[in-house]
Design an enzyme around this catalytic site. Structure first.
Site, PDB file in Angstrom:
ATOM      1  CE  LYS A 107     -84.168  12.148  45.110  1.00  0.00           C
ATOM      2  NZ  LYS A 107     -82.578  12.370  45.113  1.00  0.00           N
TER       3      LYS A 107
HETATM    4  C1  LIG Z   1     -82.061  11.221  45.571  1.00  0.00           C
HETATM    5  C2  LIG Z   1     -80.522  11.013  45.468  1.00  0.00           C
HETATM    6  C3  LIG Z   1     -79.810  10.114  45.492  1.00  0.00           C
HETATM    7  C4  LIG Z   1     -80.355   8.684  45.919  1.00  0.00           C
HETATM    8  O1  LIG Z   1     -81.364   8.216  45.048  1.00  0.00           O
HETATM    9  P1  LIG Z   1     -82.061   6.898  45.386  1.00  0.00           P
HETATM   10  O2  LIG Z   1     -82.995   6.646  44.234  1.00  0.00           O
HETATM   11  O3  LIG Z   1     -82.832   7.776  46.478  1.00  0.00           O
HETATM   12  O4  LIG Z   1     -81.330   5.666  45.954  1.00  0.00           O
HETATM   13  C5  LIG Z   1     -78.507  10.168  45.118  1.00  0.00           C
HETATM   14  N1  LIG Z   1     -77.821  11.290  44.736  1.00  0.00           N
HETATM   15  C6  LIG Z   1     -78.438  12.257  44.598  1.00  0.00           C
HETATM   16  C7  LIG Z   1     -77.810  13.638  44.247  1.00  0.00           C
HETATM   17  C8  LIG Z   1     -79.861  12.525  45.059  1.00  0.00           C
HETATM   18  O5  LIG Z   1     -80.621  13.738  44.941  1.00  0.00           O
END
Ligand SMILES: *Cc1c(COP(=O)(O)O)cnc(C)c1O
Length: 430
Positions: A107
């Site tokens: 993210k």
């Molecule tokens: C947010 C997150 C996900 C999921 O991603 P999406 O875009 O919401 O499908 C998967 N793995 C980790 C470690 C995350 O922080």
């Protein structure tokens, strides 16, 4: 580029306005009016292009003219100041490591890109923007870090008390400055409900500009396209049919991959890898989309019962179930299988995955059974130390803490405890 609301009850608007609003006035998600594939020459020359060049070409059409090209180049350069390496496990499976950023989850890229876009828009504008975000763990840290010190932007993060890991809590409560952490006496769903209520509360929205930094915001969602290009650049000479297994929660990341494919990136297939929260894998089996309350798992960032970006995927496929199914497979795995996968990956390939990546690995294995001539890339969405207890207990090894984590371990937590929506409102109204 203009954006329309998927609910079609709000006016179309610019990139800038879509970013500042987060969500359309009719509560629909914003979607670009057009998607123009990149020219063949881009793919022919990809070996000569830097990651920054690739990112620039991929996202340019979606942010122009609101972000001028020279500004976009700077934003990309600052956003992508770390690596995105591929690790090969065997001839059919690789992983793309997306955890080399400051908070060690994928993210970081979206949060850093969005923060810089908002910072740029706010240069000419004296109004403060308040970013309000609920987190089950990783979003909070990435947003706090990405927005730290951005002029004209205040960030308020709601997290459920006692339900995020120690490292995650440190990442979102120790930065201070323009970042305020609210420790909610409740669950993630309570945090999310309060945020939703705030967006609908006219006594707030008439007083302040509120926006969201979840993947519903186009500036956080679209930069995730870059990952798929970066993987392709590293693998295309050796492998032809590249498929991606994406550990999915809100389905922002995988939907960004599908956008990259629309831009012409040769991706043979997508795999949505889910934990026990299996709304989408059920949908692909039954054609029925039935949201349900989320259940708690060891891959907690994917504990989502009603994935908000799934409407964008349906928009991309014009709600055609059959064409979507040709391009997307879905599998769901429980915690026991996830732990087995962590062991399997460690014992066979000496690689330490995190629980989310392990779910992605299982997705690859399931798909490869019937499609043995493809090369499957699973996304490693977080560093294993973010889930230290589970990983160490499962593989029976200690893992070293990376520098990004060591740096915050003895910083002091600062959070405001709140119990309910009235408390949130009084914080917001200062
Ligand atoms: C947010 C997150 C996900 C999921 O991603 P999406 O875009 O919401 O499908 C998967 N793995 C980790 C470690 C995350 O922080």
């Amino acid at each position: 580029m203009n954006y329309y609301s998927i609910n079609k009850q709000a006016p179309n608007t610019s990139f800038k306005d879509a970013v500042i609003r987060g969500i359309a006035p009719d509560k629909g998600l914003y979607f670009p009016e057009t998607i123009t594939p990149l020219p063949k020459s881009f793919f022919d020359n990809i070996d000569e292009l830097s990651y920054n060049d690739i990112a620039f070409e991929a996202i340019k059409q979606f942010v122009s003219p609101d972000i001028p090209e020279n500004v976009l180049k700077d934003i990309i350069k600052e956003t992508l100041s770390f690596n995105f390496p591929i690790e090969k496990l065997n001839k059919n499976i690789s992983t793309l490591e997306l955890f080399h950023g400051p908070t060690m989850a994928f993210k970081d890229v979206g949060a850093r890109f969005m923060a810089r876009c908002l910072g740029y828009f706010n240069k000419e504008n004296t109004n403060q923007v308040t970013v309000l975000v609920a987190t089950s763990g990783d979003t909070g840290g990435a947003v706090a870090n990405g927005f730290l010190g951005v002029k004209g932007v205040n960030v308020i993060i709601l997290y459920p008390s006692g339900k995020v890991s120690d490292i995650q809590e440190k990442q979102l409560t120790t930065l201070k400055k323009n970042i305020t952490a609210l420790e909610v006496n409740g669950t993630f769903d309570d945090c999310q409900d309060m945020v939703k209520q705030a967006f609908l509360d006219e006594s707030l929205t008439s007083n302040m500009q509120l926006t969201s930094a979840n993947s519903i915001n186009v500036a956080r969602w679209l930069p995730q396209m870059f990952y798929f290009f970066f993987a392709y650049k590293q693998l295309h000479k050796e492998h032809k049919d590249i498929v991606f297994s994406v550990p999915s929660g809100n389905f922002g990341n995988i939907c960004a991959g599908m956008m990259a494919q629309q831009l012409g990136l040769p991706i043979a297939h997508f795999i949505a890898s889910n934990n026990a929260n299996n709304v989408v894998s059920d949908y692909l089996k039954t054609k029925k989309f039935s949201p349900k309350p989320s259940v708690k798992t060891i891959s907690n960032a994917m504990d989502v019962g009603n994935p908000s970006n799934f409407v964008r995927i349906q928009e991309l496929y014009k709600n055609n179930f059959e064409t979507l199914k040709e391009n997307l497979s879905g599998y769901s795995f429980n915690d026991k299988q996830t732990k087995e996968a962590l062991k399997d990956i460690y014992n066979n390939y000496s690689y330490v995955a995190d629980p989310h990546g392990a779910v992605g690995y299982l997705g690859c294995k399931a798909y490869l059974k019937n499609n043995p001539n493809t090369h499957c890339v699973f996304l490693e969405t977080a560093h294993p130390t973010k889930f230290l207890d589970v990983v160490e207990d499962t593989i029976k090894e200690n893992i070293d803490l990376p520098e990004q984590i060591l740096k915050i371990m003895d910083k002091k937590k600062k959070a405001i405890k709140i119990d309910n929506y009235e408390d949130l409102k009084s914080v917001l109204l200062g």
